[in-house]
Design an enzyme around this catalytic site. Structure first.
Site, PDB file in Angstrom:
ATOM      1  N   LYS B 141       0.844  -1.205   0.000  1.00  0.00           N
ATOM      2  CA  LYS B 141       0.000   0.000   0.000  1.00  0.00           C
ATOM      3  C   LYS B 141       0.876   1.250   0.000  1.00  0.00           C
ATOM      4  CE  LYS B 141      -3.746  -2.534   2.231  1.00  0.00           C
ATOM      5  NZ  LYS B 141      -4.661  -2.689   3.371  1.00  0.00           N
ATOM      6  N   LYS B 173      -4.176 -14.968  -1.216  1.00  0.00           N
ATOM      7  CA  LYS B 173      -5.087 -14.193  -0.384  1.00  0.00           C
ATOM      8  C   LYS B 173      -6.511 -14.739  -0.481  1.00  0.00           C
ATOM      9  CE  LYS B 173      -3.846 -10.090   0.492  1.00  0.00           C
ATOM     10  NZ  LYS B 173      -3.665  -8.631   0.501  1.00  0.00           N
ATOM     11  N   GLU B 207      -2.831 -16.697   3.275  1.00  0.00           N
ATOM     12  CA  GLU B 207      -3.664 -15.916   4.195  1.00  0.00           C
ATOM     13  C   GLU B 207      -4.795 -16.778   4.734  1.00  0.00           C
ATOM     14  OE1 GLU B 207      -5.021 -12.039   2.731  1.00  0.00           O
ATOM     15  OE2 GLU B 207      -6.991 -12.485   3.566  1.00  0.00           O
ATOM     16  N   ASP B 228      -5.369 -12.900   9.161  1.00  0.00           N
ATOM     17  CA  ASP B 228      -5.997 -11.635   8.797  1.00  0.00           C
ATOM     18  C   ASP B 228      -7.108 -11.265   9.761  1.00  0.00           C
ATOM     19  OD1 ASP B 228      -6.086  -9.417   7.074  1.00  0.00           O
ATOM     20  OD2 ASP B 228      -7.896 -10.216   6.126  1.00  0.00           O
TER      21      ASP B 228
END
Lengths: 292, 292, 292, 292, 292, 292
Positions: B141, B173, B207, B228
């Site tokens: 990010k 993910k 994930e 997560d």
């Protein structure tokens, strides 16, 4: 509707260049995860959503990002740059092969999150001064390489743009003042002489650090007087002293808490560097619908 | 001293390209104010200072910026990237003709302010987990176009880097998981098959959104398991369940307030997107000494 | 002396980029003639001279061109951008290995010839209106890719710059007027509404094709009124009608023969597209002294 | 018909790159006027017309410019590069949303005006020597960055191209001659030795300043002899002396007035730098039909 | 089918950039032959064929090349990257105007020939070690500017990729070892300290020149041990000594003749620089069918 | 000495651009190994050496690579491009901080290895035809993006260059012939018509596939006749038939084994695609002296 965005829009070749550069940066030689686990034939519909309330910005750019990776993707904007949205609002839908959508996801979110963060913070400042007549304006404290985008985001948040760079505005700051003093040259002479050589469309701003410099700035014929780091009382006195002969602009250390009081001093403009240098990103995400 | 910076340094050709692009963006066809009011013969000494305490970053880049505008400027670094400094600390001194120093000022400050902001925020997270054994790591990010710089800033703040982009790390993910489900393919098979085709130096992360997925990730042979959006209790249970067979990484919504508790769960890594997407700039300025 | 050039100067990174691009274009994979017949050890002193009288421009760029090919060359400017020179005047001396000087010659001359041509033509217009108070300004009719250079050349000739591009000035032209008419929107409303959203430093110009449109432009609050294709008599009447409430600008088909009469109408600005789209190059050459 | 244009055409990726660069230069961060006053839904049909007679050039590039801003625009060419047209001739029609047409207008006109200016001036020279057997050729005195386009315009005007740059032609000029003299090396030896190392497709030209140098050039085995700055009588004597053993080329100070006499000397080629360095732009405009 | 290609694919913006750059390099200002002899209206169907057996690579890039010159061309892939093909196999069909097909032919063939050459040579190495469990991996000895493409070609040939560059893998080579010795610093300490600061996904490789260095590498905690220039016997002893505590990699002077024996030593990886620095191109051609 | 290299040299801005691009490709965000284990203060002297006999090429480029990473490095060339060297020969010495030398090593070696490989292979072909009068020439089968470098390497090996690209040479190949046939247009007419429109310096080559096409090529007025895929006997007959009226060039499938016989047929040129598309790299290395 058309009024929500402060135009102008960023031209298509600029969007295309920025999208391609960002994709190359993130994808490098390819997306090893997606290409190795997602079948090439899998299709999906994904929706870009806001996870928090704010003002959205960057949707055209997000579309450009997706299309740069795969021009066959079908994209629909369900909101427009400058729209206020609630948490959960759908902003854009993309439908097609899952691979390019997954590979472009982060770049699209990075752009929309950052620009919407700027637009949202700007909107909070603009709302805070509503009714005072003061405008919120940005500064040159932008991310290197993204100035046009970030100034566009400020407009989407209801703010206004200061000069784009050092070429399209004359602003005599404290260090220029000191340089003039060191050279023994009176400020009003220097400014008037400069104006003789500036383009006629270039506005002249003079920064003042104290009330005693206001008269000099007026004598110099400034279009705008930038009042740096003053208290609300000093601002009000400066506005009175200027008496409409120039625009007045408050600058320096103004926060969401203090901006209303500053605006009530009667200044025309309030510039806030934090709009671009310290805005937190808006939380945005891409939701996938695999049954679509 | 040499330990203060988390190497490696950004290569010179990259610094040079970024500095030139940023100068062109800000200067456009020239600095109308400086060139019209400051005599070409005026010289000055200016000092880049921190106006607030923090960890500095970007000083080599600031030097590159000044030299790109005028290679005759004399520049001295009085701090190093990664140094903790107090408010008022001198970071860099530049001496020579006043015009290029004034014209390059904003670009140099924009780089140092933004990168030092990231380094400083990272340092706060790193300090918060001191002694727990957890590492603070960044995400993808980042600001489009500035990823290498921003990941360097994270290192300067004592953090560690996640993968640089989609090419140098495999991370399965939630959406990849959903794509596999849609295609009716078991996750462990897919991951093991992918590993056969990945470069041997590419780490495999999976994930998981709930504890029930941990066993599957272990079966898939993940090097790292990304936990997560879990509570500290869930994190602790997941760490116990993994039992050292993979690295564990907490992710999602972790703040300065919550990071210590998360770290105490025993996870190896804590990734924080805010390090790069929402760090406020460090306040830096350039002080001029006209009598120098 | 310092007054001869209308600052600002083009920033060094821009000069460097333009010089390198032009050298690559002309040299391709190398200068087959020079490298095959001139010994690598031969040195020479060469002087860039004007073969005709005019105003010179582009000397810093010529220096950048020579140094981009060989940084060891010694270069001395014997004139400055904006200087009026007679035929035969020496402008720049370069000394060193003959090969790079011969290989860079054409690129250096192409830049200086073209920019000096623009500066010289501008100067003729500026001289023609001397004493009238009218300024000569350029347009956006520049060579694609060289706008910053060509607008710099106009300044060197004593002219002034109009907006740099579509972002830094608002100019409502006849086609915008027609678009408003087609949309059934009154012009003054549209302009006032636009001004609410423009940056405060952006000047507003409205073009009028006939005297009957002047009142409307004034009502719209234009900073500048562009009087397109009017006779001197019409110009004078328009100036009287405006009565100082806005700047007035004559535009359209003005030549060296007609510019004085136009200026005597009292307009503030006269824009001349030919300054940049049709200026003949100034004749410049590089004279070699092989005994140096 | 197909013969009107001297091929080859400029490749699409080059047109695309030049169009995008020019649009970014002019549009910057956006067209503030058009976006603020013209509704996004307004459509229009516009026609690119010649305001003066001439030879048109750049229409494919104009199409590329419009499409780079909005790929949905419908464009029709009603003339072709190399066509002679009268004042008022329609060259290209574009139809679609008014905003991108207005925003791209100036860039499209700048390209077409400049290139058509070169083609038109070339055509005048070509017509002036009709029937003499002499070819009009260009030089390397082109605008930096636009050489390929400008040489294409010369071909569209009926002229021929000299070498594209320093790599694809050997031309020994007066300064090379002087360098050889300074090094004590006979010119014919140097040229013959160079030819041994040149690619077989590279033509060898030797410039001569006086008739006494012609024999030496022939001895050197030149494919072409460039006769610099000679009177028509000298040219005729040189042509006789060469007697068909090499091409002959007149160069230096040839104008529209003198070109016919020069051509009648019997030279094969006449090079004219003014074709590219001093051609006035052809007057072109975009006419809008708002009722379309 | 999907398994033939070792993913990931090169992202579209990278293909587009490389295709355009290569076309500009070859086409310059245009294809003088094709445009002057082939009518604009002639159409053709052409088939890209392998003239020799091998593994094909670069077909998506070839498609991008053709479309960059003319987006109207119809293209069909009749093979996929990574396919083994026989001499004479049809790989891609393109149909449309003959001019762009002829002009793009060489660039398309250059890409496909070179990449297929790498894929084919890789496949021969991979086949040679079949059944041994050893992987063939590439090196950083790639063509400057084409690394991503060439590493993709290695994957298409069944090989695996080493690190992409100096940022995404830690490899301590003999010179680093010597530098440590010169600085008096023990290797295991240095490596362990480095690992503290590396990203967690970055693999650590230590090169050893002799068996006596293996223990030290293990002590340093290397993930991989690179066994440089060892005989098969030395390799086998090293593998035994490592005993599965790290991956083992043979490197240095391994040829198609020696690779099988090296693989039988039990090493995990065999790196071969020749895959990218010395692979002969695969013979490919474009066959035209003018009656199509 | 000066004769060893076939000039011209690649211009400095091209070398600089290629060096920077290659360094960015390899270094990415930095050299994690070197920066983490080699102290910043360690200095070293390194020597670039040939590990095998050959013709070296790329030494100026290697110097540019090192200096692009650190301009303070001291570099000395101990050989020149085009030199024949034995295994073990020292080519270049670099002295200074160890970090940039280690980080730039691979890029410098990749350039020198590849270019020297081409120069060395070319030299073998050139030596093989010594005394026959035939020239060895390259083709357009070069690495995309590196054509200028690779053609320079051919010259360094004693070969000659064919046209640089599609703009600077007219070559009518078999497919153009087929296109003419499809359009019903006689080849000699088409070629003569094309020559009327070509630049006078552009050579005209016609490819023939059989002896029956030679007369037609001569009738077309070709400067060069390319004899494609002929046996030595066919070549000799073609040479006799041409009788000096055009250059003759053998092409297609010529190897080191067959080139001498082909040359003895009397052809002027022999083009060999393998020079650039399939030359193995020369083995070069960088030897470090840590006691220097």
């Amino acid at each position: 509707m058309g009024m929500r965005t402060s135009a102008p829009a960023i031209p298509a070749p600029v969007l295309s260049r920025l999208a391609r550069r960002a994709l190359e940066e993130d994808l490098g030689s390819g997306d090893v995860t997606t290409d190795l686990v997602v079948p090439a034939t899998t299709t999906v519909r994904a929706t870009l959503v806001a996870r928090a309330a704010g003002v959205v910005c960057g949707l055209d750019l997000a579309r450009t990002v997706f299309l740069a990776l795969d021009p066959s993707l079908e994209i629909q904007l369900t909101a427009g740059d400058g729209d206020r949205v609630e948490a959960g609002a759908a902003l854009l839908t993309v439908r097609g092969p899952a691979r390019p959508i997954l590979s472009a996801e982060r770049v699209a979110l990075n752009f929309v999150g950052r620009l919407s963060g700027i637009a949202s913070l700007t909107r909070r400042y603009v709302d805070a001064v509503e009714g005072t007549g003061a405008r919120i304006v940005d500064t040159r404290k932008t991310t290197p390489g993204l100035r046009a985008l970030e100034k566009y985001a400020v407009r989407c948040g209801g703010g206004h743009n200061h000069r784009l760079g050092l070429s399209d505005g004359f602003m005599l700051k404290d260090n220029h003042r000191a340089a003039l003093a060191a050279a023994g040259r009176p400020l009003p002479d220097a400014v008037r002489s400069a104006r003789q050589r500036l383009g006629h469309g270039v506005a002249v701003t003079v920064e003042v650090d104290g009330l005693e410099q206001v008269a000099e700035a007026l004598e110099a014929g400034a279009d705008s007087i930038l009042l740096d780091n003053m208290t609300p009382e000093q601002l009000a006195r400066a506005v009175a002293q200027v008496g409409g002969r120039a625009r007045t602009e408050a600058s320096g250390g103004i926060t969401l808490e203090s901006v209303r009081v500053a605006a009530e001093s009667g200044v025309d403009l309030i510039s806030v560097g934090a709009l671009t240098h310290s805005a937190p990103a808006l939380d945005v995400a891409l939701d996938f619908d695999w049954d679509a």
